[in-house]
Design a protein around this motif. Structure first.
Motif, PDB file in Angstrom:
ATOM      1  N   GLY A 164       0.801  -1.225   0.000  1.00  0.00           N
ATOM      2  CA  GLY A 164       0.000   0.000   0.000  1.00  0.00           C
ATOM      3  C   GLY A 164       0.837   1.280   0.000  1.00  0.00           C
ATOM      4  N   LEU A 165       0.186   2.362  -0.390  1.00  0.00           N
ATOM      5  CA  LEU A 165       0.831   3.678  -0.460  1.00  0.00           C
ATOM      6  C   LEU A 165       1.371   4.095   0.902  1.00  0.00           C
ATOM      7  N   GLN A 166       0.573   3.930   1.931  1.00  0.00           N
ATOM      8  CA  GLN A 166       1.003   4.334   3.260  1.00  0.00           C
ATOM      9  C   GLN A 166       2.182   3.485   3.737  1.00  0.00           C
ATOM     10  N   GLU A 167       2.136   2.184   3.381  1.00  0.00           N
ATOM     11  CA  GLU A 167       3.234   1.327   3.807  1.00  0.00           C
ATOM     12  C   GLU A 167       4.545   1.724   3.125  1.00  0.00           C
ATOM     13  N   ARG A 168       4.468   2.016   1.836  1.00  0.00           N
ATOM     14  CA  ARG A 168       5.679   2.460   1.135  1.00  0.00           C
ATOM     15  C   ARG A 168       6.209   3.780   1.709  1.00  0.00           C
ATOM     16  N   ALA A 169       5.276   4.700   1.995  1.00  0.00           N
ATOM     17  CA  ALA A 169       5.704   5.974   2.581  1.00  0.00           C
ATOM     18  C   ALA A 169       6.351   5.756   3.936  1.00  0.00           C
ATOM     19  N   GLY A 170       5.771   4.852   4.739  1.00  0.00           N
ATOM     20  CA  GLY A 170       6.357   4.561   6.049  1.00  0.00           C
ATOM     21  C   GLY A 170       7.740   3.969   5.928  1.00  0.00           C
ATOM     22  N   TRP A 171       7.894   3.095   4.922  1.00  0.00           N
ATOM     23  CA  TRP A 171       9.226   2.500   4.694  1.00  0.00           C
ATOM     24  C   TRP A 171      10.249   3.593   4.354  1.00  0.00           C
ATOM     25  N   ALA A 172       9.847   4.591   3.542  1.00  0.00           N
ATOM     26  CA  ALA A 172      10.755   5.684   3.175  1.00  0.00           C
ATOM     27  C   ALA A 172      11.145   6.498   4.404  1.00  0.00           C
ATOM     28  N   VAL A 173      10.190   6.700   5.312  1.00  0.00           N
ATOM     29  CA  VAL A 173      10.509   7.441   6.533  1.00  0.00           C
ATOM     30  C   VAL A 173      11.541   6.668   7.336  1.00  0.00           C
ATOM     31  N   ARG A 174      11.353   5.349   7.420  1.00  0.00           N
ATOM     32  CA  ARG A 174      12.330   4.519   8.125  1.00  0.00           C
ATOM     33  C   ARG A 174      13.694   4.617   7.481  1.00  0.00           C
ATOM     34  N   TRP A 175      13.688   4.592   6.157  1.00  0.00           N
ATOM     35  CA  TRP A 175      14.978   4.656   5.445  1.00  0.00           C
ATOM     36  C   TRP A 175      15.694   5.976   5.744  1.00  0.00           C
ATOM     37  N   LEU A 176      14.991   7.066   5.695  1.00  0.00           N
ATOM     38  CA  LEU A 176      15.595   8.376   5.983  1.00  0.00           C
ATOM     39  C   LEU A 176      16.117   8.438   7.414  1.00  0.00           C
ATOM     40  N   ALA A 177      15.435   7.733   8.324  1.00  0.00           N
ATOM     41  CA  ALA A 177      15.829   7.781   9.729  1.00  0.00           C
ATOM     42  C   ALA A 177      17.126   7.027  10.003  1.00  0.00           C
ATOM     43  N   CYS A 178      17.452   6.056   9.140  1.00  0.00           N
ATOM     44  CA  CYS A 178      18.639   5.243   9.437  1.00  0.00           C
ATOM     45  C   CYS A 178      19.750   5.410   8.402  1.00  0.00           C
ATOM     46  N   HIS A 179      19.671   6.439   7.544  1.00  0.00           N
ATOM     47  CA  HIS A 179      20.733   6.732   6.584  1.00  0.00           C
ATOM     48  C   HIS A 179      21.145   8.198   6.684  1.00  0.00           C
ATOM     49  N   THR A 180      22.322   8.490   6.153  1.00  0.00           N
ATOM     50  CA  THR A 180      22.841   9.862   6.170  1.00  0.00           C
ATOM     51  C   THR A 180      23.248  10.267   4.760  1.00  0.00           C
ATOM     52  N   GLY A 181      23.541  11.557   4.606  1.00  0.00           N
ATOM     53  CA  GLY A 181      24.098  12.045   3.352  1.00  0.00           C
ATOM     54  C   GLY A 181      23.086  12.336   2.263  1.00  0.00           C
ATOM     55  N   TRP A 182      21.806  12.194   2.523  1.00  0.00           N
ATOM     56  CA  TRP A 182      20.783  12.421   1.511  1.00  0.00           C
ATOM     57  C   TRP A 182      20.274  13.875   1.541  1.00  0.00           C
ATOM     58  N   LEU A 183      19.620  14.266   0.463  1.00  0.00           N
ATOM     59  CA  LEU A 183      18.957  15.581   0.381  1.00  0.00           C
ATOM     60  C   LEU A 183      17.528  15.355  -0.104  1.00  0.00           C
ATOM     61  N   VAL A 184      16.562  15.791   0.671  1.00  0.00           N
ATOM     62  CA  VAL A 184      15.153  15.756   0.280  1.00  0.00           C
ATOM     63  C   VAL A 184      14.637  17.193   0.219  1.00  0.00           C
ATOM     64  N   VAL A 185      14.124  17.573  -0.939  1.00  0.00           N
ATOM     65  CA  VAL A 185      13.523  18.884  -1.112  1.00  0.00           C
ATOM     66  C   VAL A 185      12.018  18.745  -0.961  1.00  0.00           C
ATOM     67  N   LEU A 186      11.452  19.464  -0.019  1.00  0.00           N
ATOM     68  CA  LEU A 186      10.008  19.491   0.196  1.00  0.00           C
ATOM     69  C   LEU A 186       9.501  20.816  -0.356  1.00  0.00           C
ATOM     70  N   ASP A 187       8.931  20.762  -1.528  1.00  0.00           N
ATOM     71  CA  ASP A 187       8.609  21.980  -2.268  1.00  0.00           C
ATOM     72  C   ASP A 187       7.156  22.428  -2.019  1.00  0.00           C
ATOM     73  N   ASN A 188       7.043  23.719  -1.666  1.00  0.00           N
ATOM     74  CA  ASN A 188       5.739  24.368  -1.521  1.00  0.00           C
ATOM     75  C   ASN A 188       4.918  23.762  -0.386  1.00  0.00           C
ATOM     76  N   VAL A 189       5.543  23.631   0.760  1.00  0.00           N
ATOM     77  CA  VAL A 189       4.846  23.137   1.948  1.00  0.00           C
ATOM     78  C   VAL A 189       3.806  24.171   2.364  1.00  0.00           C
ATOM     79  N   THR A 190       2.586  23.721   2.588  1.00  0.00           N
ATOM     80  CA  THR A 190       1.513  24.681   2.902  1.00  0.00           C
ATOM     81  C   THR A 190       1.403  24.959   4.392  1.00  0.00           C
ATOM     82  N   HIS A 191       1.905  24.020   5.221  1.00  0.00           N
ATOM     83  CA  HIS A 191       1.846  24.251   6.664  1.00  0.00           C
ATOM     84  C   HIS A 191       2.946  23.436   7.335  1.00  0.00           C
ATOM     85  N   PRO A 192       3.664  24.012   8.283  1.00  0.00           N
ATOM     86  CA  PRO A 192       4.773  23.271   8.928  1.00  0.00           C
ATOM     87  C   PRO A 192       4.322  21.975   9.582  1.00  0.00           C
ATOM     88  N   SER A 193       3.083  21.924  10.074  1.00  0.00           N
ATOM     89  CA  SER A 193       2.634  20.705  10.755  1.00  0.00           C
ATOM     90  C   SER A 193       2.613  19.496   9.826  1.00  0.00           C
TER      91      SER A 193
END
Length: 927
Positions: A164-193
């Motif tokens: 599922g979409l949510q499961e894949r997104a959760g996996w990506a969050v896990r990946w970001l949490a346990c790796h270094t050296g990456w750059l993620v651009v979050l473009d046009n965020v509408t609210h910090p929350s």
């Protein structure tokens, strides 16, 4: 900056309905299939048993995975400081680094982020772009990241279901949490929350965030960069690059002006430049289209460009997000009619409840639609232009709403400046409001002017006229008159008031050819509509007389003043304040024709009555006292003039304050009296103080500081300090030509004063052409019989005489004397001076037969008109003695010089220049 077209991203399944926010999945936590990522507690292992998937901590970036960026930056200019700040943050060692770029929609945040990310891709193990307009978009972007890192996530499970979409997104969050050296651009965020938990879960990479929102980031990061518009030179370079493209030549006429009109906003420049390239138009032609069809051009995209990313649509989306605050949209439409900078927040008082107003302003500032800076507001000029351009297809720019906002902006400005425009206490506020009134009047078509607009125009025109900005005043007052005529007709009292105010502005500008006919028509209309005895009619008659006096037509001015005073005393009584003003004006006219025998008693009566009726401290009383002192000075009675000047200055400083214009005028007049008695040690410091204060209080371009500068220069010249006088006079002439125009009477006076200084310095080669130009201009502007024209002719004759060109000097003196006797009368002070100088020219030409009788007549007339002790009388007595001496008659010269020296020492003092001159002549005669 230019933003290119978005490229496709990694394919992914459609988002699961009901998908919510995200959370970092720390430790060995799991995310339930189809569930909300936030707060999930099911173990991830339960999901991965359905497919041969590796845990996130065991997956590295696949070799050769390219940076995932939505577009390539073909053209990029500027932003050196912002790029340097991002570079510095990259150097930070350890931990997660978060940077937020925020700014107005279209300012180039995404372009800057994409450019920086592309330039530093080789320094990151992974570069990934996520469009973050909504929580669903963020979830999709993370799911795409997971699939790119582990393609098996796209495989179908044994049960026939895809991960599922949510499961894949959760996996990506896990990946970001346990790796270094990456750059993620979050473009046009509408609210910090929307990203707060995602950022908090990461431990060793970098987030680069872009958003229109300026506030709320303190929970996410302290590293924020507000992106502003491009500097003018960089904006121009961007427009040229895009508009020229691959062509060898393109018409770029008006490019700088177009960039300025677009407020140097990158998206607007990109949009316009691409349109120029497509249509082969010049920037100047685009500007004309923009003026004629703004609603179309602000929403016009070139072929191949993203039609959803025009500036009009970008900002419509922002206002859509503020739809729950309708006051925010109303505020923006009102602010659109004023100047873009330094809008006082106090101007908005009364528009809405204070708390609601503060909340709406805060919301607009949060989305970078406005900038709040203490007590002022700023709005990008292009935001304003769109907000005041009607578009029936845009719910935020309905024509009725925009017209209502224009009327509200007008009402608020008028309400803020209702006090008397001539009251100096209101001037700081009025100066603050002026740029906003200018902007409103520029943007609002004249046919939309209302009664409120007419009042605003009149009040502003009167203020500008008092401030010496006569050209601007005339523009405002002319539009006010047209508005009143359109709304009320030619006979309405408001129309008559506007007509009178416009005539006054023409008079102040020295344009008597337009002022006098307008005053005459105004008086005729007042008498017809209101009657000959109405107070407004009397005021109109006074103003006409004043214009005649300014034109040197005292033969018409004085009878009108006399009639007006008689009528005023009969209708309103001898003690009415206007009666006192009219009596003062009549006295001034008598003084102008040299009839001081009638002027002084009238001044004295006016002062006595003013002190009794208005009180000794009333401003009109101070004016009467100042005028009486000036009349005493005119007859040479400085023993009475100087104490009166000193008393007036003391009272003005106490009553009105040291910076009031009346106080400045009193100080300047006292300095002139000190100069008249030769006391330059007291005169010059007083002139200097007055000039400093006048420039500070009124501004360097107000006419009165120019007058003060001329007075100080004359005092320097009298002290023999031409090295200080001439530069000051040159500066004054330059400023007068710029501020008042080359034909204004004060400009002519400044030119004449500079010529006199050159003459005093012995530089007749520069003085005489300047005198000649002044005379030519005075004859053209004021007419051959105007007193100032006579004075200019006299000055030129004197310069010819000093240059030894008596063949040109004497005929000019003779013509001037004939005209002065006819226009001013035989006893006018200027007539006596001209007669004296003609006699001196006869003497210089070796013609004592004509010189001596003229000198004798002059002395007789001056003793009768000015009195035996007037400085001019002493000068004439000295000149007669010099004529006797030149004729070889020392027996008559020496006794006259002795008498003159005794009187000069008694009246002027032993060190006065005239006293020293007489003493030298006496020594030579005895010699």
């Amino acid at each position: 900056m230019r933003r290119g077209r978005r490229s496709g991203s990694q394919p992914s399944p459609s988002p699961t309905p009901g998908g919510g926010g995200l959370v970092g999945a720390g430790g060995a936590g799991a995310i339930a299939a189809g569930g909300d990522v936030i707060g999930a507690s099911t173990h991830v292992g339960d999901v991965y048993q359905a497919a041969p998937l590796l845990p996130a901590d065991r997956v590295d970036v696949p070799p050769g995975l390219p940076p995932n960026l939505p577009f390539r930056i073909a053209m990029f200019v500027g932003r050196e400081q912002e790029l340097a700040r991002l570079d510095a943050a990259l150097a930070t060692a350890g931990g997660v680094v978060v940077h937020a770029l925020h700014g107005l929609g279209g300012v180039g945040k995404s372009t800057l982020a994409a450019h920086w990310a592309a330039a530093h891709a080789d320094q990151h193990t992974l570069t990934w772009w996520i469009t973050a307009d909504s929580q669903a978009d963020i979830t999709q972007g993370l799911a795409d990241l997971a699939q790119a890192l582990q393609p098996a996530l796209a495989a179908v499970s044994p049960g026939g279901e895809a991960v599922g979409l949510q499961e894949r997104a959760g996996w990506a969050v896990r990946w970001l949490a346990c790796h270094t050296g990456w750059l993620v651009v979050l473009d046009n965020v509408t609210h910090p929350s929307h990203i707060q938990e995602l950022v908090a879960a990461a431990t060793g990479g970098r987030f680069l965030i872009t958003s229109r929102l300026a506030t709320g980031w303190h929970h996410v990061t302290s590293a924020r960069i507000r992106l502003d518009v491009l500097p003018p030179d960089q904006a121009l370079r961007l427009l040229r690059q895009i508009a020229t493209g691959d062509r060898d030549h393109a018409d770029l006429d008006g490019a700088a002006e177009l960039c300025a009109e677009l407020g140097y906003l990158p998206l607007a420049i990109d949009q316009a430049a691409a349109y120029l390239y497509q249509t082969h138009l010049s920037p100047a032609a685009y500007l004309r289209l923009l003026a004629a069809r703004p609603a179309v051009m602000y929403d016009q995209a070139a072929e191949g460009a993203d039609a959803q990313r025009t500036i009009a649509r970008i900002w419509r989306l922002t206002l859509d997000r503020l739809a729950d605050r309708p006051l925010a949209g109303q505020l923006l439409r009102v602010l659109a009619w004023w100047a873009p900078e330094a809008i006082p927040r106090s101007l908005l008082e009364g528009l809405a409840d204070e708390a609601e107003l503060i909340e709406a302003l805060g919301a607009l500032a949060a989305y970078n639609m406005i900038i709040l800076d203490g007590d002022t507001i700023a709005v990008h000029r292009l935001v304003q232009a769109i907000a005041r351009t009607p578009d029936p297809t845009d719910p935020h720019r309905q024509p009725t709403a925009i017209h209502a906002a224009r009327d509200e902006a007008t009402r608020l400005l008028q309400a803020a400046q209702q006090a008397d425009p001539r009251d100096p206490a209101t001037w700081p506020t009025r100066r603050t409001l002026l740029p906003h009134i200018d902007a409103l009047i520029e943007h609002a078509p004249p046919d939309t002017d209302t009664d409120t607009t007419g009042l605003l125009l009149t009040y502003t025109g009167l203020f500008l006229n008092d401030q010496g900005a006569t050209t601007r005043a005339i523009t405002y007052l002319h539009r006010s008159l047209i508005t009143s005529q359109r709304l009320h007709g030619p006979d309405h009292p408001d129309t008559l008031t506007s007509s009178n105010a416009l005539a006054a502005a023409y008079r102040a500008a020295g344009n008597l050819a337009r002022a006098i006919p307008l005053y005459e028509q105004n008086l005729t209309d007042q008498e017809r509509i209101l009657g000959p005895d109405h107070p407004n009619t009397l005021t109109s008659r006074n103003n006409l007389a004043n214009a005649y006096e300014a034109a040197g037509n005292l033969a018409r001015a004085i009878p009108l003043y006399e009639q007006n005073l008689t009528d005023q005393e009969r209708i309103l009584g001898p003690d009415h304040p206007n009666t006192l003003i009219f009596r003062n004006n009549l006295a001034h006219a008598y003084q102008a024709v040299g009839d001081l025998d009638r002027a002084i008693p009238l001044y004295e009566q006016t002062l006595t009555d003013s002190e009794r009726v208005l009180g000794p401290d009333h401003p009109d009383t101070l004016t009467s006292r100042l005028n009486l002192a000036g009349a005493y000075q005119a007859v040479g009675d400085l023993d009475r003039a100087i104490p009166l000047y000193e008393q007036t200055l003391t009272d003005a400083e106490r009553v009105l304050g040291p910076d009031h214009p009346h106080t400045l005028m009193s100080r300047h007049s006292l300095a002139g009296a000190y100069q008249a008695v030769g006391d330059l040690d007291r005169a010059i410091p007083l002139y200097e103080q007055t000039l400093t204060d006048a420039e500070r209080v009124l501004g360097p371009d107000h006419p009165y500081p120019l007058t003060c500068r001329n007075g100080l220069a004359a005092a320097y010249q009298a002290a023999g300090n031409l090295a200080r006088a001439i530069p000051l006079l040159k500066q004054t002439l330059t400023d007068a030509e710029r501020v008042l125009g080359p034909d204004h009477p004060d400009t002519l006076g400044s030119r004449n004063g500079l010529a006199a200084a050159y003459e005093a310095a012995g530089n007749l080669a520069r003085a005489i052409p300047l005198y000649e130009q002044t005379l030519t201009d005075a004859e053209r502007v004021l007419g051959p019989d105007h007193p100032y024209t006579l004075s200019s002719r006299h000055s030129l004759a004197y310069a010819y005489r000093v240059a030894g060109n008596l063949a040109r000097a004497i005929p000019l003196y003779e013509q001037t004397l004939t005209d002065a006797e006819r226009v001013l009368g035989p006893d006018h002070r200027d007539t006596l001076t001209c007669r004296n100088n003609l006699a001196a020219a006869y003497r210089a030409a070796g013609n004592p037969v004509q010189a001596i009788p003229l000198h004798e007549q002059i002395l007789t007339d001056q003793e009768r008109v000015l009195g035996p002790d007037h400085p001019d009388t002493l000068t004439s007595r000295n000149n007669l003695a010099a004529a006797y001496q030149a004729a070889g008659n020392p027996a008559r010269a020496i006794p006259l010089l002795r008498q003159t020296l005794t009187d000069a020492e008694r009246i002027l003092g032993t060190n006065h220049p005239l006293t020293r001159t007489v003493r030298g002549n006496l020594d030579a005669a005895r010699g």
